[in-house]
Design a protein around this motif. Sequence first.
Motif, PDB file in Angstrom:
ATOM      1  N   LEU A  13     -38.794 -29.369  18.606  1.00  0.00           N
ATOM      2  CA  LEU A  13     -39.896 -28.826  19.398  1.00  0.00           C
ATOM      3  C   LEU A  13     -40.140 -27.345  19.162  1.00  0.00           C
ATOM      4  N   GLY A  14     -39.289 -26.714  18.359  1.00  0.00           N
ATOM      5  CA  GLY A  14     -39.400 -25.279  18.130  1.00  0.00           C
ATOM      6  C   GLY A  14     -38.235 -24.551  18.757  1.00  0.00           C
ATOM      7  N   ASP A  68     -52.129 -30.907  23.867  1.00  0.00           N
ATOM      8  CA  ASP A  68     -52.579 -29.621  23.364  1.00  0.00           C
ATOM      9  C   ASP A  68     -52.721 -28.677  24.554  1.00  0.00           C
ATOM     10  N   ARG A  69     -52.146 -27.491  24.484  1.00  0.00           N
ATOM     11  CA  ARG A  69     -52.145 -26.561  25.620  1.00  0.00           C
ATOM     12  C   ARG A  69     -53.561 -26.121  26.005  1.00  0.00           C
ATOM     13  N   GLN A  70     -54.406 -25.839  25.016  1.00  0.00           N
ATOM     14  CA  GLN A  70     -55.772 -25.395  25.313  1.00  0.00           C
ATOM     15  C   GLN A  70     -56.568 -26.492  26.007  1.00  0.00           C
ATOM     16  N   SER A  71     -56.455 -27.712  25.546  1.00  0.00           N
ATOM     17  CA  SER A  71     -57.171 -28.831  26.163  1.00  0.00           C
ATOM     18  C   SER A  71     -56.679 -29.096  27.581  1.00  0.00           C
ATOM     19  N   SER A  72     -55.389 -28.921  27.777  1.00  0.00           N
ATOM     20  CA  SER A  72     -54.822 -29.192  29.096  1.00  0.00           C
ATOM     21  C   SER A  72     -55.267 -28.171  30.136  1.00  0.00           C
ATOM     22  N   LYS A  73     -55.617 -26.966  29.701  1.00  0.00           N
ATOM     23  CA  LYS A  73     -56.090 -25.935  30.638  1.00  0.00           C
ATOM     24  C   LYS A  73     -57.411 -26.331  31.299  1.00  0.00           C
ATOM     25  N   ALA A  74     -58.181 -27.178  30.630  1.00  0.00           N
ATOM     26  CA  ALA A  74     -59.484 -27.590  31.147  1.00  0.00           C
ATOM     27  C   ALA A  74     -59.388 -28.757  32.130  1.00  0.00           C
ATOM     28  N   SER A  75     -58.215 -29.347  32.265  1.00  0.00           N
ATOM     29  CA  SER A  75     -58.055 -30.526  33.107  1.00  0.00           C
ATOM     30  C   SER A  75     -57.424 -30.168  34.453  1.00  0.00           C
ATOM     31  N   ALA A  76     -58.133 -30.463  35.513  1.00  0.00           N
ATOM     32  CA  ALA A  76     -57.615 -30.213  36.860  1.00  0.00           C
ATOM     33  C   ALA A  76     -56.431 -31.129  37.166  1.00  0.00           C
ATOM     34  N   ILE A  77     -56.457 -32.326  36.641  1.00  0.00           N
ATOM     35  CA  ILE A  77     -55.368 -33.279  36.886  1.00  0.00           C
ATOM     36  C   ILE A  77     -54.077 -32.796  36.231  1.00  0.00           C
ATOM     37  N   LEU A  97     -40.219 -22.804  25.601  1.00  0.00           N
ATOM     38  CA  LEU A  97     -39.635 -22.623  24.282  1.00  0.00           C
ATOM     39  C   LEU A  97     -40.394 -21.573  23.480  1.00  0.00           C
ATOM     40  N   ALA A  98     -41.618 -21.288  23.874  1.00  0.00           N
ATOM     41  CA  ALA A  98     -42.462 -20.326  23.158  1.00  0.00           C
ATOM     42  C   ALA A  98     -42.220 -18.926  23.698  1.00  0.00           C
ATOM     43  N   ASN A  99     -42.006 -17.964  22.792  1.00  0.00           N
ATOM     44  CA  ASN A  99     -41.855 -16.571  23.214  1.00  0.00           C
ATOM     45  C   ASN A  99     -43.189 -15.988  23.646  1.00  0.00           C
ATOM     46  N   GLY A 100     -44.257 -16.426  23.037  1.00  0.00           N
ATOM     47  CA  GLY A 100     -45.604 -15.983  23.397  1.00  0.00           C
ATOM     48  C   GLY A 100     -46.353 -17.123  24.049  1.00  0.00           C
ATOM     49  N   GLU A 101     -47.575 -17.308  23.600  1.00  0.00           N
ATOM     50  CA  GLU A 101     -48.427 -18.379  24.108  1.00  0.00           C
ATOM     51  C   GLU A 101     -47.972 -19.732  23.555  1.00  0.00           C
ATOM     52  N   ALA A 102     -47.813 -20.697  24.428  1.00  0.00           N
ATOM     53  CA  ALA A 102     -47.458 -22.052  24.005  1.00  0.00           C
ATOM     54  C   ALA A 102     -48.685 -22.737  23.423  1.00  0.00           C
ATOM     55  N   LYS A 103     -48.477 -23.523  22.379  1.00  0.00           N
ATOM     56  CA  LYS A 103     -49.564 -24.259  21.756  1.00  0.00           C
ATOM     57  C   LYS A 103     -49.611 -25.710  22.212  1.00  0.00           C
ATOM     58  N   SER A 104     -48.491 -26.207  22.728  1.00  0.00           N
ATOM     59  CA  SER A 104     -48.461 -27.598  23.164  1.00  0.00           C
ATOM     60  C   SER A 104     -47.505 -27.780  24.335  1.00  0.00           C
ATOM     61  N   ILE A 105     -47.699 -28.902  25.015  1.00  0.00           N
ATOM     62  CA  ILE A 105     -46.850 -29.295  26.144  1.00  0.00           C
ATOM     63  C   ILE A 105     -46.268 -30.656  25.815  1.00  0.00           C
ATOM     64  N   ILE A 106     -44.949 -30.773  25.912  1.00  0.00           N
ATOM     65  CA  ILE A 106     -44.272 -32.031  25.643  1.00  0.00           C
ATOM     66  C   ILE A 106     -43.668 -32.514  26.956  1.00  0.00           C
ATOM     67  N   ILE A 107     -44.088 -33.674  27.388  1.00  0.00           N
ATOM     68  CA  ILE A 107     -43.582 -34.257  28.625  1.00  0.00           C
ATOM     69  C   ILE A 107     -42.565 -35.329  28.251  1.00  0.00           C
ATOM     70  N   SER A 136     -47.879 -26.585  17.224  1.00  0.00           N
ATOM     71  CA  SER A 136     -49.124 -27.258  17.595  1.00  0.00           C
ATOM     72  C   SER A 136     -48.866 -28.729  17.908  1.00  0.00           C
ATOM     73  N   SER A 137     -49.745 -29.303  18.702  1.00  0.00           N
ATOM     74  CA  SER A 137     -49.599 -30.713  19.068  1.00  0.00           C
ATOM     75  C   SER A 137     -49.749 -31.619  17.845  1.00  0.00           C
ATOM     76  N   SER A 138     -50.563 -31.221  16.871  1.00  0.00           N
ATOM     77  CA  SER A 138     -50.710 -32.048  15.665  1.00  0.00           C
ATOM     78  C   SER A 138     -49.424 -32.054  14.838  1.00  0.00           C
ATOM     79  N   THR A 139     -48.734 -30.912  14.756  1.00  0.00           N
ATOM     80  CA  THR A 139     -47.451 -30.852  14.058  1.00  0.00           C
ATOM     81  C   THR A 139     -46.425 -31.734  14.754  1.00  0.00           C
ATOM     82  N   LEU A 140     -46.371 -31.650  16.071  1.00  0.00           N
ATOM     83  CA  LEU A 140     -45.420 -32.465  16.835  1.00  0.00           C
ATOM     84  C   LEU A 140     -45.752 -33.951  16.725  1.00  0.00           C
ATOM     85  N   LYS A 141     -47.045 -34.273  16.691  1.00  0.00           N
ATOM     86  CA  LYS A 141     -47.451 -35.666  16.534  1.00  0.00           C
ATOM     87  C   LYS A 141     -46.955 -36.215  15.196  1.00  0.00           C
TER      88      LYS A 141
END
Length: 82
Positions: free
Chosen positions: A5-6, A21-30, A45-55, A66-71
């Motif tokens: 995961l990094g 994807d972290r950016q897409s998730s910011k737009a979702s209220a749920i 795990l990210a020292n700066g801005e996270a690019k993805s969220i792994i549940i 990135s979520s595509s790399t993790l995928k």
Amino acid sequence: MYIHLGDNFVVPSKEVVMILDRQSSKASAIVAEFLEKQKDKMVQLANGEAKSIIITLDKIYFSPLSSSTLKKRAQIAFDIDQ
């Protein structure tokens, strides 16, 4: 198999429930509401801005990858397990 995961951190692939994807998730209220309720389970795990969220089954990881790399990594682990 495991998924990297990094930041030299891996989790068993069978424990991964979702990769977002972290950016897409910011737009979702749920998603925002879910994350707010799960604050005690979050691992940064990210020292700066996270690019993805792994549940996973027991934690939520914020990754610098990135979520595509993790995928792709998750798909490789799935293919090997099969």
